[in-house]
Design a protein around this motif. Sequence first.
Motif, PDB file in Angstrom:
ATOM      1  N   PRO A   1     -11.330   0.855  -6.715  1.00 55.94           N
ATOM      2  CA  PRO A   1     -10.204   1.442  -5.981  1.00 55.94           C
ATOM      3  C   PRO A   1     -10.281   1.214  -4.480  1.00 55.94           C
ATOM      4  CG  PRO A   1     -11.020   2.987  -7.613  1.00 55.94           C
ATOM      5  CD  PRO A   1     -12.008   1.861  -7.564  1.00 55.94           C
ATOM      6  N   THR A   2     -11.494   1.017  -3.959  1.00 56.93           N
ATOM      7  CA  THR A   2     -11.649   0.744  -2.533  1.00 56.93           C
ATOM      8  C   THR A   2     -11.337  -0.705  -2.204  1.00 56.93           C
ATOM      9  OG1 THR A   2     -13.390   2.427  -2.406  1.00 56.93           O
ATOM     10  CG2 THR A   2     -13.257   0.864  -0.593  1.00 56.93           C
ATOM     11  N   VAL A   3     -11.774  -1.614  -3.063  1.00 59.21           N
ATOM     12  CA  VAL A   3     -11.685  -3.047  -2.772  1.00 59.21           C
ATOM     13  C   VAL A   3     -10.349  -3.653  -3.190  1.00 59.21           C
ATOM     14  CG1 VAL A   3     -12.785  -5.290  -3.213  1.00 59.21           C
ATOM     15  CG2 VAL A   3     -14.195  -3.235  -2.966  1.00 59.21           C
ATOM     16  N   ASN A   4      -9.711  -3.115  -4.227  1.00 60.15           N
ATOM     17  CA  ASN A   4      -8.471  -3.714  -4.742  1.00 60.15           C
ATOM     18  C   ASN A   4      -7.388  -3.880  -3.681  1.00 60.15           C
ATOM     19  OD1 ASN A   4      -9.597  -3.983  -7.249  1.00 60.15           O
ATOM     20  ND2 ASN A   4      -8.539  -2.252  -8.167  1.00 60.15           N
ATOM     21  N   PRO A   5      -7.062  -2.836  -2.899  1.00 60.41           N
ATOM     22  CA  PRO A   5      -6.015  -3.048  -1.879  1.00 60.41           C
ATOM     23  C   PRO A   5      -6.425  -4.043  -0.811  1.00 60.41           C
ATOM     24  CG  PRO A   5      -7.036  -0.872  -1.662  1.00 60.41           C
ATOM     25  CD  PRO A   5      -7.512  -1.431  -2.946  1.00 60.41           C
ATOM     26  N   ILE A   6      -7.730  -4.161  -0.552  1.00 56.73           N
ATOM     27  CA  ILE A   6      -8.206  -5.143   0.428  1.00 56.73           C
ATOM     28  C   ILE A   6      -8.000  -6.553  -0.112  1.00 56.73           C
ATOM     29  CG2 ILE A   6     -10.223  -5.991   1.686  1.00 56.73           C
ATOM     30  CD1 ILE A   6     -11.319  -3.124   1.636  1.00 56.73           C
ATOM     31  N   ILE A   7      -8.349  -6.759  -1.391  1.00 63.38           N
ATOM     32  CA  ILE A   7      -8.185  -8.083  -2.009  1.00 63.38           C
ATOM     33  C   ILE A   7      -6.729  -8.522  -1.966  1.00 63.38           C
ATOM     34  CG2 ILE A   7      -8.293  -9.345  -4.186  1.00 63.38           C
ATOM     35  CD1 ILE A   7     -10.774  -7.727  -4.891  1.00 63.38           C
ATOM     36  N   TYR A   8      -5.833  -7.638  -2.416  1.00 65.36           N
ATOM     37  CA  TYR A   8      -4.420  -8.018  -2.446  1.00 65.36           C
ATOM     38  C   TYR A   8      -3.826  -8.080  -1.045  1.00 65.36           C
ATOM     39  CZ  TYR A   8      -3.872  -8.226  -7.463  1.00 65.36           C
ATOM     40  OH  TYR A   8      -3.960  -8.614  -8.771  1.00 65.36           O
ATOM     41  N   GLY A   9      -4.372  -7.279  -0.124  1.00 61.64           N
ATOM     42  CA  GLY A   9      -3.904  -7.360   1.256  1.00 61.64           C
ATOM     43  C   GLY A   9      -4.262  -8.683   1.906  1.00 61.64           C
ATOM     44  N   VAL A  10      -5.445  -9.203   1.562  1.00 61.56           N
ATOM     45  CA  VAL A  10      -5.893 -10.476   2.126  1.00 61.56           C
ATOM     46  C   VAL A  10      -5.185 -11.653   1.462  1.00 61.56           C
ATOM     47  CG1 VAL A  10      -7.875 -12.032   2.332  1.00 61.56           C
ATOM     48  CG2 VAL A  10      -8.144  -9.603   2.856  1.00 61.56           C
ATOM     49  N   LYS A  11      -5.022 -11.597   0.139  1.00 54.52           N
ATOM     50  CA  LYS A  11      -4.505 -12.739  -0.618  1.00 54.52           C
ATOM     51  C   LYS A  11      -2.976 -12.804  -0.674  1.00 54.52           C
ATOM     52  CE  LYS A  11      -6.609 -15.322  -2.478  1.00 54.52           C
ATOM     53  NZ  LYS A  11      -7.121 -16.627  -2.009  1.00 54.52           N
ATOM     54  N   THR A  12      -2.291 -11.710  -0.357  1.00 54.87           N
ATOM     55  CA  THR A  12      -0.827 -11.690  -0.455  1.00 54.87           C
ATOM     56  C   THR A  12      -0.240 -11.615   0.945  1.00 54.87           C
ATOM     57  OG1 THR A  12      -1.084 -10.451  -2.521  1.00 54.87           O
ATOM     58  CG2 THR A  12       1.128 -10.589  -1.589  1.00 54.87           C
ATOM     59  N   LYS A  13       0.321 -12.728   1.411  1.00 57.12           N
ATOM     60  CA  LYS A  13       0.778 -12.823   2.797  1.00 57.12           C
ATOM     61  C   LYS A  13       1.883 -11.817   3.108  1.00 57.12           C
ATOM     62  CE  LYS A  13       2.345 -16.153   6.267  1.00 57.12           C
ATOM     63  NZ  LYS A  13       3.374 -15.259   6.826  1.00 57.12           N
ATOM     64  N   GLU A  14       2.846 -11.669   2.215  1.00 52.03           N
ATOM     65  CA  GLU A  14       3.946 -10.735   2.462  1.00 52.03           C
ATOM     66  C   GLU A  14       3.428  -9.319   2.688  1.00 52.03           C
ATOM     67  OE1 GLU A  14       7.785 -11.266   0.103  1.00 52.03           O
ATOM     68  OE2 GLU A  14       6.342 -12.374  -1.122  1.00 52.03           O
ATOM     69  N   LEU A  15       2.518  -8.888   1.809  1.00 52.14           N
ATOM     70  CA  LEU A  15       1.964  -7.538   1.943  1.00 52.14           C
ATOM     71  C   LEU A  15       1.113  -7.428   3.193  1.00 52.14           C
ATOM     72  CD1 LEU A  15       1.579  -4.720   0.672  1.00 52.14           C
ATOM     73  CD2 LEU A  15      -0.381  -5.649  -0.576  1.00 52.14           C
ATOM     74  N   ARG A  16       0.318  -8.448   3.463  1.00 57.15           N
ATOM     75  CA  ARG A  16      -0.563  -8.430   4.642  1.00 57.15           C
ATOM     76  C   ARG A  16       0.243  -8.301   5.931  1.00 57.15           C
ATOM     77  NH1 ARG A  16      -2.877 -12.931   3.740  1.00 57.15           N
ATOM     78  NH2 ARG A  16      -1.757 -14.267   5.207  1.00 57.15           N
ATOM     79  N   ASP A  17       1.332  -9.043   6.039  1.00 63.31           N
ATOM     80  CA  ASP A  17       2.152  -8.990   7.257  1.00 63.31           C
ATOM     81  C   ASP A  17       2.804  -7.624   7.435  1.00 63.31           C
ATOM     82  OD1 ASP A  17       1.480 -11.605   7.731  1.00 63.31           O
ATOM     83  OD2 ASP A  17       3.338 -12.438   6.921  1.00 63.31           O
ATOM     84  N   LYS A  18       3.285  -7.046   6.342  1.00 69.10           N
ATOM     85  CA  LYS A  18       3.940  -5.733   6.442  1.00 69.10           C
ATOM     86  C   LYS A  18       2.934  -4.635   6.779  1.00 69.10           C
ATOM     87  CE  LYS A  18       7.931  -7.462   5.310  1.00 69.10           C
ATOM     88  NZ  LYS A  18       8.975  -7.626   6.329  1.00 69.10           N
ATOM     89  N   VAL A  19       1.753  -4.711   6.178  1.00 64.32           N
ATOM     90  CA  VAL A  19       0.713  -3.715   6.483  1.00 64.32           C
ATOM     91  C   VAL A  19       0.298  -3.803   7.939  1.00 64.32           C
ATOM     92  CG1 VAL A  19      -1.683  -3.052   6.049  1.00 64.32           C
ATOM     93  CG2 VAL A  19      -0.158  -3.526   4.123  1.00 64.32           C
ATOM     94  N   ARG A  20       0.139  -5.036   8.416  1.00 62.10           N
ATOM     95  CA  ARG A  20      -0.240  -5.232   9.822  1.00 62.10           C
ATOM     96  C   ARG A  20       0.818  -4.642  10.758  1.00 62.10           C
ATOM     97  NH1 ARG A  20      -0.538 -10.511   9.922  1.00 62.10           N
ATOM     98  NH2 ARG A  20      -2.755 -10.650   9.395  1.00 62.10           N
ATOM     99  N   LYS A  21       2.087  -4.782  10.384  1.00 62.49           N
ATOM    100  CA  LYS A  21       3.168  -4.262  11.202  1.00 62.49           C
ATOM    101  C   LYS A  21       3.066  -2.754  11.342  1.00 62.49           C
ATOM    102  CE  LYS A  21       7.331  -3.628   9.564  1.00 62.49           C
ATOM    103  NZ  LYS A  21       8.700  -3.846   9.031  1.00 62.49           N
TER     104      LYS A  21
END
Length: 312
Positions: A287-307
Amino acid sequence: MSSFNLTSSSPVTFILNGIPGLEATHIWISIPFSTFYIIGMFGNFMVLFVVKKEQTLHKPMFLLLCMLALTDIGMSTCIVPKALCIFWFGFKGITLDGCLTQMFFLYVFVAMQSAVLVTMAFDRYVAICDPLRYTTILTNTRIATLGLVGLIRAVLFVLPLTLLQWRLPFCANRVILHMYCEYIAVVKMSCGNTIVNRTYVLVITVVNILLDLLIIGLTYGLIIRSVLRISSKKAHRKALNTCTAHICVMLMFYTPFLFSTVTNRYDQGSIARVHVVLSNLYFLVPPTVNPIIYGVKTKELRDKVRKYICRM
């Protein structure tokens, strides 16, 4: 230990002993446990928040990520708060009703996460093998329906598990060498005939987890076959790269589960200690690592999270 021995006339109460042999270091063990839990909660709630806020993320893949985040939150919350009460305050007691409630929700979330991972494999299969029909095959409504089916399946599998446990008589010494009400650990506390309980847990493990693994394996076999038909090596890498995050999440979910299933018959020694530690990390690290993995590997999600993080 004698103070934990309960007479047969007492209300059915269990003692969760924590990690066998490491009781003196519980306070230190609580530091990584609480840290991982806080990071996991933040990451998963951030995924849920960002996907809800951003209309461009209202797609099947991100709906599946939200389902994964919800199961991650549920699994770790079933374990960590009680474990921290044991570590910090020595509150080791738990009633039979509390034990069965924890067990029910925990294993429902486990079964539900397995169903989500199967649906994610199907999502990757359609995206790679039939991309032109992706939007027509996998709609948000269809993904939500598959999620509901997975939840119903989980409840139907787990409910008899807890009911079978409730009917058992328990011995006077009810000290569970675990941090939570692990099914087999509770079964071992019984003075009655537990063959039905042990048989049922074996059956649902095979039907639920191993069947899901088989379906995922077949799905990836079809994906690999489809990718090998593509002549371009660049296209190979691009197609397989879309599966990387899902494969990592699966390995973290299924590998500790299968190892824990094999070692849970050991009651004593270092193997028992390893089993307890691994069982808890199984509900804490993914549960700790899963959002990190998808945050790193999924550009759309990564950009929105960064925003949203930059706005804080």
